[in-house]
Design a protein around this motif. Structure first.
Motif, short mmCIF file in Angstrom:
data_model
loop_
_atom_site.label_atom_id
_atom_site.label_comp_id
_atom_site.label_asym_id
_atom_site.label_seq_id
_atom_site.Cartn_x
_atom_site.Cartn_y
_atom_site.Cartn_z
N GLU A 29 0.81 -1.22 0.00
CA GLU A 29 0.00 0.00 0.00
C GLU A 29 0.84 1.26 0.00
O GLU A 29 0.40 2.31 -0.47
N THR A 30 2.05 1.18 0.56
CA THR A 30 2.92 2.35 0.61
C THR A 30 4.35 1.95 0.28
O THR A 30 4.72 0.77 0.36
N ALA A 31 5.15 2.93 -0.08
CA ALA A 31 6.58 2.74 -0.32
C ALA A 31 7.33 3.88 0.34
O ALA A 31 6.92 5.04 0.25
N ARG A 32 8.41 3.55 1.01
CA ARG A 32 9.20 4.56 1.72
C ARG A 32 10.57 4.68 1.08
O ARG A 32 11.22 3.67 0.76
N ILE A 33 11.01 5.91 0.90
CA ILE A 33 12.37 6.16 0.42
C ILE A 33 13.08 7.06 1.42
O ILE A 33 12.44 7.89 2.09
N ALA A 34 14.38 6.88 1.53
CA ALA A 34 15.22 7.70 2.40
C ALA A 34 16.11 8.56 1.52
O ALA A 34 16.80 8.06 0.64
N ILE A 35 16.10 9.85 1.77
CA ILE A 35 16.87 10.81 0.98
C ILE A 35 17.92 11.43 1.90
O ILE A 35 17.60 11.90 2.99
N THR A 36 19.17 11.42 1.45
CA THR A 36 20.26 12.03 2.20
C THR A 36 20.86 13.15 1.37
O THR A 36 21.35 12.91 0.26
N VAL A 37 20.80 14.36 1.89
CA VAL A 37 21.35 15.53 1.20
C VAL A 37 22.65 15.91 1.89
O VAL A 37 22.70 16.02 3.12
N VAL A 62 9.54 17.16 -3.70
CA VAL A 62 8.67 16.13 -3.12
C VAL A 62 7.25 16.67 -2.96
O VAL A 62 6.27 15.98 -3.27
N ARG A 63 7.11 17.90 -2.52
CA ARG A 63 5.78 18.46 -2.26
C ARG A 63 4.98 18.68 -3.54
O ARG A 63 3.75 18.81 -3.47
N THR A 64 5.64 18.74 -4.68
CA THR A 64 4.89 18.91 -5.93
C THR A 64 4.04 17.69 -6.26
O THR A 64 3.17 17.78 -7.14
N TYR A 65 4.26 16.57 -5.58
CA TYR A 65 3.49 15.35 -5.86
C TYR A 65 2.21 15.26 -5.04
O TYR A 65 1.46 14.28 -5.16
N ALA A 103 10.36 10.05 2.91
CA ALA A 103 9.13 10.28 2.14
C ALA A 103 8.40 8.95 1.98
O ALA A 103 9.01 7.96 1.58
N VAL A 104 7.12 8.94 2.31
CA VAL A 104 6.28 7.76 2.15
C VAL A 104 5.24 8.07 1.09
O VAL A 104 4.51 9.06 1.20
#
Length: 233
Positions: A29-37, A62-65, A103-104
């Protein structure tokens, strides 16, 4: 005086104990990604300003989605000095900044495009995706119901083999129903998709990744005890 069956059954009120188990595969139902800047600067202020700019860029993308993003969270942030090699004093060579973002998503088409756009940014790393079910997913209830049905069916089969029939449910114990492929903790080792070293690249130039969702296994177990009629031996 009421004729109450003994806790462990008697010849007149025999008892059967069984276990019901269910294992079903469902789509996530969901997918999680980890972003490292990450960023690097000659002084603390430069590193912090660079990290702030890159962090804001990632968050804006990310917020544009919109509704496709179920959860967006900022994790740890660090600014770490790098000492000059073989220096006898504490002379600082540079500062390294790093911020972790989670982000989920619930839209897996958007997931592939977003992952590509983020990975195409400078000094940015993406790990994942980790697929999962929500805690209140109907799949958990479906697995529990299936486990109960199996327990009842199994008890009836034992009773039928003895020429008996079930008369009452005595106990039903839930051994847990859970997703057997939970999302792992964020990785600390090198890996994942990394941003290119190019500057000024458009965030949507790279083709979107085609990501295949990983099926989730939901497992449920129950212990059940039934009273049954005296067997015909």
């Amino acid at each position: 005086m009421t004729d109450t069956p003994a806790p462990h059954g008697t010849p007149d009120h025999p008892r059967v104990a069984v276990r019901g188990e269910a294992r079903i595969d469902v789509d996530p139902e969901t997918a999680r990604i980890a972003i490292t800047v990450s960023t690097r600067g000659k002084d603390r202020r430069t590193a912090l300003e660079g990290l702030t700019h890159r962090n804001n860029t990632v968050l804006e993308i990310v917020r544009t989605y919109g509704p496709a993003i179920e959860r967006l969270e900022t994790g740890t942030l660090s600014i770490t000095p790098e000492l000059t090699p073989r220096s006898r004093d504490e002379k600082i060579r540079a500062y390294h900044g790093r911020v972790h973002i989670i982000a989920v998503l619930n839209d897996f088409t958007a997931l592939g495009e977003l992952t590509t756009r983020i990975a195409d940014l400078d000094m940015t790393r993406v790990d994942g995706p980790w697929w999962s079910l929500r805690p209140d997913s109907p799949a958990h209830a479906a697995a529990r119901r299936q486990a109960v049905h199996e327990a009842v069916q199994r008890a009836r089969e034992y009773a039928d083999a003895l020429g008996s029939h079930l008369t009452a449910l005595v106990e039903l114990a839930d051994l847990g129903a859970e997703n057997t492929t939970p999302a792992p903790p964020l990785p600390a080792a090198p890996g994942g998709l990394r941003g290119s070293a190019r500057h000024g690249a458009a965030p949507d130039t790279a083709p979107a990744l085609d990501l295949e969702p990983q099926r989730q296994t939901v497992h449920a177990q129950v212990n059940a005890r039934f009273n049954m009629s005296p067997p015909e031996l």
